[in-house]
Motif scaffolding. Structure first.
Motif, PDB file in Angstrom:
ATOM      1  N   SER A 181      -1.911  -3.256 -10.108  1.00 27.88           N
ATOM      2  CA  SER A 181      -3.325  -2.992  -9.808  1.00 27.88           C
ATOM      3  C   SER A 181      -3.219  -1.753  -8.785  1.00 27.88           C
ATOM      4  CB  SER A 181      -4.254  -4.091  -9.454  1.00 27.88           C
ATOM      5  OG  SER A 181      -3.743  -4.896  -8.324  1.00 27.88           O
ATOM      6  N   THR A 182      -1.998  -1.626  -8.423  1.00 26.44           N
ATOM      7  CA  THR A 182      -1.940  -0.395  -7.242  1.00 26.44           C
ATOM      8  C   THR A 182      -2.821   0.580  -6.970  1.00 26.44           C
ATOM      9  OG1 THR A 182       0.408  -0.817  -7.333  1.00 26.44           O
ATOM     10  CG2 THR A 182      -0.308   0.919  -5.937  1.00 26.44           C
ATOM     11  N   ASN A 183      -3.292   1.275  -8.121  1.00 22.44           N
ATOM     12  CA  ASN A 183      -4.308   2.389  -8.036  1.00 22.44           C
ATOM     13  C   ASN A 183      -5.574   2.167  -7.823  1.00 22.44           C
ATOM     14  OD1 ASN A 183      -2.074   4.443  -8.318  1.00 22.44           O
ATOM     15  ND2 ASN A 183      -2.062   3.877 -10.628  1.00 22.44           N
ATOM     16  N   LEU A 184      -6.054   0.978  -8.414  1.00 20.29           N
ATOM     17  CA  LEU A 184      -7.370   0.688  -8.374  1.00 20.29           C
ATOM     18  C   LEU A 184      -7.588   0.052  -6.970  1.00 20.29           C
ATOM     19  CD1 LEU A 184      -8.240  -2.631  -9.254  1.00 20.29           C
ATOM     20  CD2 LEU A 184      -7.296  -1.878 -11.204  1.00 20.29           C
ATOM     21  N   VAL A 185      -6.476  -0.783  -6.481  1.00 21.13           N
ATOM     22  CA  VAL A 185      -6.863  -1.140  -5.317  1.00 21.13           C
ATOM     23  C   VAL A 185      -6.914  -0.026  -4.019  1.00 21.13           C
ATOM     24  CG1 VAL A 185      -5.735  -2.593  -3.287  1.00 21.13           C
ATOM     25  CG2 VAL A 185      -5.943  -3.421  -5.635  1.00 21.13           C
ATOM     26  N   GLU A 186      -5.931   1.129  -4.327  1.00 21.94           N
ATOM     27  CA  GLU A 186      -6.159   1.981  -3.431  1.00 21.94           C
ATOM     28  C   GLU A 186      -7.435   2.860  -3.571  1.00 21.94           C
ATOM     29  OE1 GLU A 186      -4.516   3.228  -0.867  1.00 21.94           O
ATOM     30  OE2 GLU A 186      -5.059   5.586  -0.773  1.00 21.94           O
ATOM     31  N   LEU A 246      -0.950 -13.295  -6.296  1.00 22.99           N
ATOM     32  CA  LEU A 246      -1.773 -11.930  -6.114  1.00 22.99           C
ATOM     33  C   LEU A 246      -1.299 -11.523  -4.929  1.00 22.99           C
ATOM     34  CD1 LEU A 246      -5.516 -13.421  -6.777  1.00 22.99           C
ATOM     35  CD2 LEU A 246      -4.352 -12.045  -8.245  1.00 22.99           C
ATOM     36  N   GLY A 247      -1.004 -10.191  -4.719  1.00 20.45           N
ATOM     37  CA  GLY A 247      -0.413  -9.407  -3.656  1.00 20.45           C
ATOM     38  C   GLY A 247      -0.915  -8.044  -3.440  1.00 20.45           C
ATOM     39  N   VAL A 248      -1.021  -7.748  -2.277  1.00 17.69           N
ATOM     40  CA  VAL A 248      -1.268  -6.272  -1.840  1.00 17.69           C
ATOM     41  C   VAL A 248      -0.620  -5.791  -0.716  1.00 17.69           C
ATOM     42  CG1 VAL A 248      -3.046  -4.709  -1.091  1.00 17.69           C
ATOM     43  CG2 VAL A 248      -3.698  -6.452  -2.514  1.00 17.69           C
ATOM     44  N   LEU A 249       0.346  -4.844  -0.952  1.00 11.15           N
ATOM     45  CA  LEU A 249       1.104  -4.343   0.082  1.00 11.15           C
ATOM     46  C   LEU A 249       0.340  -3.087   0.657  1.00 11.15           C
ATOM     47  CD1 LEU A 249       3.721  -5.465   1.316  1.00 11.15           C
ATOM     48  CD2 LEU A 249       5.059  -3.564  -0.103  1.00 11.15           C
ATOM     49  N   VAL A 250       0.153  -3.015   1.896  1.00 14.06           N
ATOM     50  CA  VAL A 250      -0.825  -2.034   2.340  1.00 14.06           C
ATOM     51  C   VAL A 250      -0.136  -1.565   3.853  1.00 14.06           C
ATOM     52  CG1 VAL A 250      -2.394  -3.603   3.273  1.00 14.06           C
ATOM     53  CG2 VAL A 250      -2.956  -1.195   2.824  1.00 14.06           C
ATOM     54  N   ASP A 251      -0.099  -0.597   4.402  1.00 18.52           N
ATOM     55  CA  ASP A 251      -0.162  -0.215   5.538  1.00 18.52           C
ATOM     56  C   ASP A 251      -1.215   0.834   5.962  1.00 18.52           C
ATOM     57  OD1 ASP A 251       0.819   2.470   4.791  1.00 18.52           O
ATOM     58  OD2 ASP A 251       2.706   1.817   5.241  1.00 18.52           O
ATOM     59  N   LYS A 252      -1.229   1.583   7.138  1.00 20.96           N
ATOM     60  CA  LYS A 252      -2.152   2.558   7.547  1.00 20.96           C
ATOM     61  C   LYS A 252      -2.356   3.673   6.786  1.00 20.96           C
ATOM     62  CE  LYS A 252       0.355   4.639  11.489  1.00 20.96           C
ATOM     63  NZ  LYS A 252       1.460   4.494  10.785  1.00 20.96           N
ATOM     64  N   ASP A 253      -1.290   3.863   5.770  1.00 19.04           N
ATOM     65  CA  ASP A 253      -1.425   5.275   4.962  1.00 19.04           C
ATOM     66  C   ASP A 253      -1.880   4.913   3.940  1.00 19.04           C
ATOM     67  OD1 ASP A 253      -0.060   6.808   6.844  1.00 19.04           O
ATOM     68  OD2 ASP A 253       1.732   6.154   6.528  1.00 19.04           O
ATOM     69  N   GLY A 254      -2.173   3.350   3.476  1.00 20.04           N
ATOM     70  CA  GLY A 254      -2.920   3.110   2.074  1.00 20.04           C
ATOM     71  C   GLY A 254      -1.809   2.208   1.310  1.00 20.04           C
ATOM     72  N   LYS A 257       0.771   0.379  -0.932  1.00 18.71           N
ATOM     73  CA  LYS A 257       2.033   0.622  -1.421  1.00 18.71           C
ATOM     74  C   LYS A 257       2.253   0.063  -2.874  1.00 18.71           C
ATOM     75  CE  LYS A 257       4.446   2.244   2.383  1.00 18.71           C
ATOM     76  NZ  LYS A 257       3.392   3.292   2.540  1.00 18.71           N
ATOM     77  N   SER A 258       1.655  -1.102  -2.954  1.00 18.90           N
ATOM     78  CA  SER A 258       1.702  -1.808  -4.446  1.00 18.90           C
ATOM     79  C   SER A 258       0.616  -2.880  -4.310  1.00 18.90           C
ATOM     80  CB  SER A 258       3.107  -2.335  -4.624  1.00 18.90           C
ATOM     81  OG  SER A 258       3.308  -3.217  -3.784  1.00 18.90           O
ATOM     82  N   ALA A 259       0.182  -3.245  -5.379  1.00 20.75           N
ATOM     83  CA  ALA A 259      -0.616  -4.476  -5.762  1.00 20.75           C
ATOM     84  C   ALA A 259      -0.576  -4.877  -7.099  1.00 20.75           C
ATOM     85  CB  ALA A 259      -2.049  -4.068  -5.312  1.00 20.75           C
ATOM     86  N   GLY A 260      -0.754  -6.268  -7.247  1.00 23.93           N
ATOM     87  CA  GLY A 260      -0.840  -6.848  -8.598  1.00 23.93           C
ATOM     88  C   GLY A 260      -0.906  -8.289  -8.467  1.00 23.93           C
ATOM     89  N   SER A 301       4.101  -8.371  -4.672  1.00 23.03           N
ATOM     90  CA  SER A 301       3.561  -6.911  -4.393  1.00 23.03           C
ATOM     91  C   SER A 301       5.129  -6.319  -4.110  1.00 23.03           C
ATOM     92  CB  SER A 301       2.968  -7.041  -3.138  1.00 23.03           C
ATOM     93  OG  SER A 301       3.453  -7.717  -2.159  1.00 23.03           O
ATOM     94  N   LYS A 302       6.344  -6.780  -3.497  1.00 14.42           N
ATOM     95  CA  LYS A 302       7.678  -6.562  -3.385  1.00 14.42           C
ATOM     96  C   LYS A 302       8.256  -5.925  -4.592  1.00 14.42           C
ATOM     97  CE  LYS A 302       8.276  -7.581   1.139  1.00 14.42           C
ATOM     98  NZ  LYS A 302       8.266  -6.408   2.025  1.00 14.42           N
TER      99      LYS A 302
END
Ligand SMILES: [Zn+2]
Length: 293
Positions: free
Chosen positions: A22-27, A161-169, A171-174, A203-204
């Motif tokens: 779900s990376t794009n929709l979470v972004e 459920l996992g979301v990998l995020v940093d200040k740029d946006g 990275k991955s979610a799913g 997410s990893k």
């Protein structure tokens, strides 16, 4: 990679697995709601769960609403998903910042708060929607839904459920959901439990571009997998319409509309799911007033 949901059966159909990227929709949600890292993770996990549950709906107009109301700084989150896994979300406080956990991870549990409730509302065209609810366990979301399935639906379920995020946006979610059918044996269960314990964070795996098929393979180990149904392509999409907002304004009544006409001479209504602004001029409001009883 595009966002996708894939469903599998394993162990002779006794175990049901759904995996999602779900990376794009979470972004997309992060941008729309201007989310902080921890609220990206929190709303992102709930959106991901919404897609997984939405994909189980049967009819075109069915929808499912997931709501978390808790004592943490986020306060409230709402996710609405349709059958084709289009999903939209609302968060009351989007700029929450809480200290990282001692292991360096985002502390979603503290941002959500564990003293709260999870509501699951299924609107499948009956007179009344079906509402399930359960107290939160940790506010980490996956654990809260696992508890819901065990207690309210009596289905043994494992959820990640996992979301990998940093200040740029993002990275991955799913995520994935593993559900055992009543005929699953002790042996099947032990095997899957063992594999799940060894699973790295979802997410990893997605960040390393691992496919959903391979992730499902890690869950079952040497168990045979059969894909079921068609792949779904979930997306963040709002279905708000000007006509529906007009109806809402009419339902406020003539006095309230008069008040808007006299104070601002117009009305601006923002959709809480997609932030689209609908502007109503004085003339628009006068016209709507005619429709009030
Ligand atoms: Zn909208």
């Amino acid at each position: 990679m595009e966002d996708k949901i894939i469903s599998f059966l394993a162990f002779d159909g006794k175990v049901n697995i759904k995996c999602i990227n779900s990376t794009n929709l979470v972004e997309e949600a992060r941008k729309i709601h201007d989310l902080s890292p921890v609220t990206t993770a929190a709303l992102g996990r709930l959106l991901t769960m919404g897609c997984l549950m939405g994909s189980n709906l049967k009819e075109k107009n069915d929808k499912i609403t997931l709501q978390i109301k808790s004592n943490g700084p986020i306060d409230t989150m709402i996710v609405v998903a349709n059958k084709n896994s289009t999903v939209r979300g609302y968060i009351k406080n989007s700029n929450v910042d809480v200290p990282l956990k001692s292991n360096g991870k985002l502390d979603v549990g503290s941002a959500v708060g564990k003293d709260g409730m999870l509501y699951i509302i299924r609107d499948i065209g009956l007179k009344e929607p079906y509402i399930g609810l359960t107290p939160l366990v940790s506010g980490e979301i996956a654990e809260d839904f696992t508890e819901y399935f065990a207690k309210s639906e009596q289905v043994p379920t494992a959820i990640a459920l996992g979301v990998l995020v940093d200040k740029d946006g993002v990275k991955s979610a799913g995520g994935y959901i593993v559900q055992l059918m009543p005929d699953a044996t002790e042996e099947d269960i032990t095997k899957i439990e063992k594999n799940l314990k060894k699973m790295p964070p979802i997410s990893k795996l997605l960040e390393k571009n691992m496919s959903l098929e391979d992730i499902a393979g890690l869950i079952t180990g040497d168990g045979m997998l059969f894909m079921v149904g068609e792949d779904l392509f979930p997306e963040y999409k709002c279905d708000c319409k000007r006509s529906r907002i007009e109806k809402g304004l009419v339902s406020l009544g003539a006095t309230e509309l008069d008040d808007m006409i006299n104070t601002d001479g117009k009305a601006e209504v923002e959709c809480k799911f997609c932030k689209k602004k609908y502007v109503f001029s004085r003339a628009d409001l006068e016209k709507l007033k005619q429709k009030c009883k």
